[in-house]
Design a protein around this motif. Structure first.
Motif, mmCIF file in Angstrom:
data_model
loop_
_atom_site.group_PDB
_atom_site.id
_atom_site.type_symbol
_atom_site.label_atom_id
_atom_site.label_comp_id
_atom_site.label_asym_id
_atom_site.label_seq_id
_atom_site.Cartn_x
_atom_site.Cartn_y
_atom_site.Cartn_z
ATOM 1 N N ALA A 1 0.832 -1.206 0.000
ATOM 2 C CA ALA A 1 0.000 0.000 0.000
ATOM 3 C C ALA A 1 0.864 1.253 0.000
ATOM 4 N N ILE A 2 1.950 1.238 0.761
ATOM 5 C CA ILE A 2 2.849 2.398 0.817
ATOM 6 C C ILE A 2 3.460 2.665 -0.557
ATOM 7 N N LYS A 3 3.726 1.596 -1.319
ATOM 8 C CA LYS A 3 4.314 1.750 -2.658
ATOM 9 C C LYS A 3 3.369 2.458 -3.622
ATOM 10 N N ARG B 1 6.164 11.864 -3.130
ATOM 11 C CA ARG B 1 6.453 12.743 -1.991
ATOM 12 C C ARG B 1 5.893 12.163 -0.695
ATOM 13 N N GLU B 2 4.691 11.584 -0.764
ATOM 14 C CA GLU B 2 4.085 11.015 0.438
ATOM 15 C C GLU B 2 4.833 9.763 0.885
ATOM 16 N N GLN B 3 5.369 8.991 -0.075
ATOM 17 C CA GLN B 3 6.202 7.843 0.294
ATOM 18 C C GLN B 3 7.416 8.314 1.089
ATOM 19 N N HIS B 4 8.042 9.397 0.639
ATOM 20 C CA HIS B 4 9.213 9.921 1.329
ATOM 21 C C HIS B 4 8.858 10.373 2.750
ATOM 22 N N ILE B 5 7.711 11.021 2.888
ATOM 23 C CA ILE B 5 7.285 11.491 4.210
ATOM 24 C C ILE B 5 7.071 10.309 5.153
ATOM 25 N N GLN C 1 -3.064 12.956 4.857
ATOM 26 C CA GLN C 1 -3.609 12.426 3.611
ATOM 27 C C GLN C 1 -3.047 11.035 3.318
ATOM 28 N N SER C 2 -1.759 10.830 3.616
ATOM 29 C CA SER C 2 -1.138 9.523 3.408
ATOM 30 C C SER C 2 -1.811 8.453 4.266
ATOM 31 N N ILE C 3 -2.103 8.813 5.518
ATOM 32 C CA ILE C 3 -2.769 7.871 6.418
ATOM 33 C C ILE C 3 -4.132 7.485 5.850
ATOM 34 N N ALA C 4 -4.876 8.467 5.351
ATOM 35 C CA ALA C 4 -6.197 8.190 4.770
ATOM 36 C C ALA C 4 -6.064 7.289 3.544
#
Length: 238
Positions: free
Chosen positions: A184-186, A191-195, A226-229
């Motif tokens: 899911a992270i992929k 930018r959100e992956q980096h965060i 937003q990444s968490i959502a």
């Protein structure tokens, strides 16, 4: 182990099962915001253990460790609820964002843009970004997921519990869940992956991440929420 009256020896049991309290506290703290202190969970967990010792009856046919675990976790969850570590309004807003992301992913078959999520929620982009900053999403798992509360359709952790008697507090230890989370992270925007990597793998705070990315701390907070959502919406598909 037992007193002359046939009840559990309190001091012996407290000493024997205090590691259980610490283990349950560490399982739970991994899914909670940084504002929750591990020592506070352990303290209320020990109170739960004391109550379990006082209330346990072997005639019920339940092993003491199972009975105590339920009491300990119950005490911790009650403490979190009383402390209101995440307001009801913020929890609802975070779930609203998650559900909007989920709907768009089903419809678009790709990762939705920030502007698309805002439109799906009927918000302007600035209003949506302000909402992201307000909820400050800091966990992949809600208290409702840990305690088994909430609507069944939203409690996605239930779908990863092959054994119905499994302990929800250790679901994230499950290999299938871990693999699904990695995948899911992929799917996150780069930018959100980096965060997520800087925040969780390198233990950097939002201010440090902002300096690396050359943006404001509030912007990092928005993107993290937003990444968490996005991740929760993606995990619901597994």
């Amino acid at each position: 182990m037992y007193t002359a009256k046939g009840t559990l020896n309190r001091d012996d049991q407290l000493k024997k099962y205090s590691p259980l309290v610490r283990r349950l506290a560490h399982h739970m703290i991994a899914k909670l915001p940084p504002s929750v202190e591990i020592d506070d969970l352990i303290q209320v967990g020990m109170i739960g253990l004391t109550e379990a010792i006082a209330r346990y009856e072997p005639s019920q046919g339940v092993q003491f460790e199972t009975f105590a675990s339920q009491r300990i976790r119950g005490a911790m969850i009650d403490e979190l609820r009383d402390g209101d570590w995440m307001s009801r309004g913020s929890r609802k807003s975070q779930k609203d964002i998650e559900q909007a992301v989920h709907r768009l992913q089903q419809k678009l078959h790709r990762v939705p843009k920030e502007s698309e999520i805002a439109a799906e929620m009927g918000l302007s982009l600035p209003d949506y970004q302000a909402l992201l900053a307000k909820v400050r999403g800091t966990q992949l798992v809600y208290l409702e997921d840990i305690s088994g509360g909430g609507d069944d359709e939203e409690n996605f952790l239930d779908r990863h519990m092959g054994d119905t008697e499994a302990d929800p507090s250790s679901v994230l230890q499950d290999q299938r869940m871990r693999m699904a989370l990695v995948e899911a992270i992929k799917t996150l925007p780069e930018r959100e992956q980096h965060i997520m990597s800087m925040y969780y793998e390198h233990d950097m705070n939002l201010k440090e991440i902002a300096a690396v990315l050359g943006v404001t701390e509030s912007r990092v907070c928005q993107l993290h929420s937003q990444s968490i959502a996005r991740l929760r919406a993606k995990m619901r598909e597994h």
